[in-house]
Design a protein around this motif. Structure first.
Motif, mmCIF file in Angstrom:
data_model
loop_
_atom_site.group_PDB
_atom_site.id
_atom_site.type_symbol
_atom_site.label_atom_id
_atom_site.label_comp_id
_atom_site.label_asym_id
_atom_site.label_seq_id
_atom_site.Cartn_x
_atom_site.Cartn_y
_atom_site.Cartn_z
ATOM 1 N N ARG A 75 0.811 -1.047 -0.192
ATOM 2 C CA ARG A 75 -0.012 0.064 0.126
ATOM 3 C C ARG A 75 0.771 1.386 0.129
ATOM 4 N N LEU A 76 1.886 1.285 0.694
ATOM 5 C CA LEU A 76 2.952 2.348 0.828
ATOM 6 C C LEU A 76 3.474 2.641 -0.394
ATOM 7 N N LEU A 77 3.738 1.813 -1.378
ATOM 8 C CA LEU A 77 4.328 1.610 -2.651
ATOM 9 C C LEU A 77 3.194 2.283 -3.611
ATOM 10 N N LEU A 78 2.142 2.091 -3.257
ATOM 11 C CA LEU A 78 0.768 2.457 -4.275
ATOM 12 C C LEU A 78 0.822 4.307 -4.025
ATOM 13 N N ILE A 79 1.272 4.651 -3.015
ATOM 14 C CA ILE A 79 1.089 6.301 -2.704
ATOM 15 C C ILE A 79 1.575 7.120 -3.832
ATOM 16 N N PRO A 80 3.021 6.864 -4.259
ATOM 17 C CA PRO A 80 3.422 7.719 -5.267
ATOM 18 C C PRO A 80 2.595 7.434 -6.740
ATOM 19 N N VAL A 81 2.357 6.108 -7.044
ATOM 20 C CA VAL A 81 1.467 5.919 -8.376
ATOM 21 C C VAL A 81 0.069 6.694 -8.165
ATOM 22 N N LEU A 82 -0.543 6.662 -6.908
ATOM 23 C CA LEU A 82 -1.719 7.414 -7.042
ATOM 24 C C LEU A 82 -1.807 8.657 -6.977
ATOM 25 N N THR A 83 -0.719 9.303 -6.265
ATOM 26 C CA THR A 83 -0.448 10.790 -6.475
ATOM 27 C C THR A 83 -0.228 11.086 -7.825
ATOM 28 N N ALA A 84 0.518 10.501 -8.501
ATOM 29 C CA ALA A 84 0.954 10.861 -9.997
ATOM 30 C C ALA A 84 -0.486 10.531 -10.881
ATOM 31 N N PHE A 85 -1.238 9.696 -10.567
ATOM 32 C CA PHE A 85 -2.555 9.800 -11.346
ATOM 33 C C PHE A 85 -3.121 10.905 -10.808
ATOM 34 N N ALA A 86 -3.377 11.313 -9.527
ATOM 35 C CA ALA A 86 -4.055 12.471 -9.124
ATOM 36 C C ALA A 86 -3.607 13.965 -10.040
ATOM 37 N N CYS A 87 -2.054 13.868 -10.251
ATOM 38 C CA CYS A 87 -1.415 14.824 -10.913
ATOM 39 C C CYS A 87 -1.996 14.958 -12.425
ATOM 40 N N LEU A 88 -2.260 13.882 -12.974
ATOM 41 C CA LEU A 88 -2.881 13.481 -14.338
ATOM 42 C C LEU A 88 -4.008 14.106 -14.382
ATOM 43 N N MET A 89 -4.837 13.768 -13.384
ATOM 44 C CA MET A 89 -6.567 13.891 -13.499
ATOM 45 C C MET A 89 -6.389 15.534 -13.231
ATOM 46 N N ALA A 90 -5.691 16.145 -12.199
ATOM 47 C CA ALA A 90 -5.589 17.611 -12.114
ATOM 48 C C ALA A 90 -5.367 18.370 -13.493
ATOM 49 N N ALA A 91 -4.437 17.740 -14.515
ATOM 50 C CA ALA A 91 -3.965 18.369 -15.477
ATOM 51 C C ALA A 91 -5.122 18.256 -16.558
ATOM 52 N N LEU A 92 -5.549 17.010 -16.685
ATOM 53 C CA LEU A 92 -6.789 17.044 -17.374
ATOM 54 C C LEU A 92 -8.020 18.015 -17.244
ATOM 55 N N TYR A 93 -8.143 18.041 -15.830
ATOM 56 C CA TYR A 93 -9.227 19.018 -15.366
ATOM 57 C C TYR A 93 -8.998 20.351 -15.688
ATOM 58 N N GLY A 94 -7.658 20.804 -15.496
ATOM 59 C CA GLY A 94 -7.309 22.209 -15.852
ATOM 60 C C GLY A 94 -7.443 22.376 -17.428
ATOM 61 N N ILE B 288 -2.216 25.998 -20.903
ATOM 62 C CA ILE B 288 -2.272 26.578 -19.696
ATOM 63 C C ILE B 288 -2.724 26.096 -18.426
ATOM 64 N N GLY B 289 -4.313 25.402 -18.589
ATOM 65 C CA GLY B 289 -4.550 24.613 -17.792
ATOM 66 C C GLY B 289 -3.847 23.354 -17.181
ATOM 67 N N VAL B 290 -3.326 22.818 -18.388
ATOM 68 C CA VAL B 290 -2.424 21.606 -17.651
ATOM 69 C C VAL B 290 -1.302 22.324 -16.482
ATOM 70 N N GLN B 291 -0.598 23.439 -17.316
ATOM 71 C CA GLN B 291 0.483 23.967 -16.314
ATOM 72 C C GLN B 291 0.094 24.581 -15.092
ATOM 73 N N ALA B 292 -1.169 25.128 -14.998
ATOM 74 C CA ALA B 292 -1.556 25.600 -13.809
ATOM 75 C C ALA B 292 -2.080 24.810 -12.897
ATOM 76 N N SER B 293 -2.523 23.522 -13.261
ATOM 77 C CA SER B 293 -3.213 22.741 -12.229
ATOM 78 C C SER B 293 -2.698 21.297 -12.033
ATOM 79 N N TRP B 294 -1.689 20.880 -12.487
ATOM 80 C CA TRP B 294 -1.286 19.545 -12.521
ATOM 81 C C TRP B 294 -0.749 19.454 -11.214
ATOM 82 N N TRP B 295 0.028 20.535 -10.400
ATOM 83 C CA TRP B 295 0.625 20.383 -9.099
ATOM 84 C C TRP B 295 -0.407 20.287 -8.003
ATOM 85 N N MET B 296 -1.743 20.507 -8.481
ATOM 86 C CA MET B 296 -2.854 20.407 -7.397
ATOM 87 C C MET B 296 -3.063 19.081 -7.163
ATOM 88 N N GLY B 297 -2.743 18.357 -8.064
ATOM 89 C CA GLY B 297 -2.768 16.849 -7.997
ATOM 90 C C GLY B 297 -1.650 16.322 -6.789
#
Length: 165
Positions: free
Chosen positions: A2-21, A59-68
């Motif tokens: 489960r601890l190894l999944l944290i960075p993978v899930l966080t990277a997924f969250a960054c991708l979702m935030a970028a797409l949302y942006g 711009i949306g990708v650049q401005a929001s990926w980090w919210m992931g």
């Protein structure tokens, strides 16, 4: 595991935030293209040779990926309390859906602010050709960050409740 999944899930969250942006900026560009032409394209160095919709998406990708990172990392850590890696991933996906839904709904709700309230609420440069559209797009932009934090709280609360079960 489960601890190894944290960075993978966080990277997924960054991708979702970028797409949302990217999606968010398509909506806000429709609301106030002047916000992009008079402010965002200059701020992010998007040249006149880039098609405006593509520029808004970039711009949306650049401005929001980090919210992931901001949103995804704490939620992934909370989801690590799930009984297995598979349950953790499923819970994280549900929490991500909650965050995205809250953020989208509140961002769109900002478009319902009456025109009279926009004056003074959002600074609009004197050079803006469409002051109302500029203000609406700016408010939608600012609201989305606050909404992302509120979504994180809702998603985190859901993770806490579900991980205990």
């Amino acid at each position: 595991m489960r601890l190894l999944l944290i960075p993978v899930l966080t990277a997924f969250a960054c991708l979702m935030a970028a797409l949302y942006g990217a999606l968010h900026n398509q909506i806000s560009y429709s609301v106030g293209p002047d916000y992009f032409h008079g402010f965002k394209f200059l701020q992010f160095g998007v040249g006149p040779d880039v098609p405006p919709r593509l520029g808004a998406a970039l711009i949306g990708v650049q401005a929001s990926w980090w919210m992931g990172l901001v949103v995804g990392l704490p939620i992934a850590a909370l989801c690590a309390r799930a009984p297995s890696g598979r349950a953790m991933a499923r819970l994280f996906l549900r929490c991500t859906a909650i965050v995205l839904t809250v953020t989208l709904v509140l961002g769109l709700a900002s478009l319902l602010v009456p025109v009279e309230m926009l004056d003074g609420l959002v600074p609009v440069p004197a050079t803006a050709q469409d002051a109302q559209g500029f203000a609406r797009a700016a408010l939608m932009h600012d609201t989305s960050y606050l909404a992302g934090i509120l979504g994180m709280l809702a998603g985190g609360f859901h993770a806490l409740r579900r991980a205990r079960r």
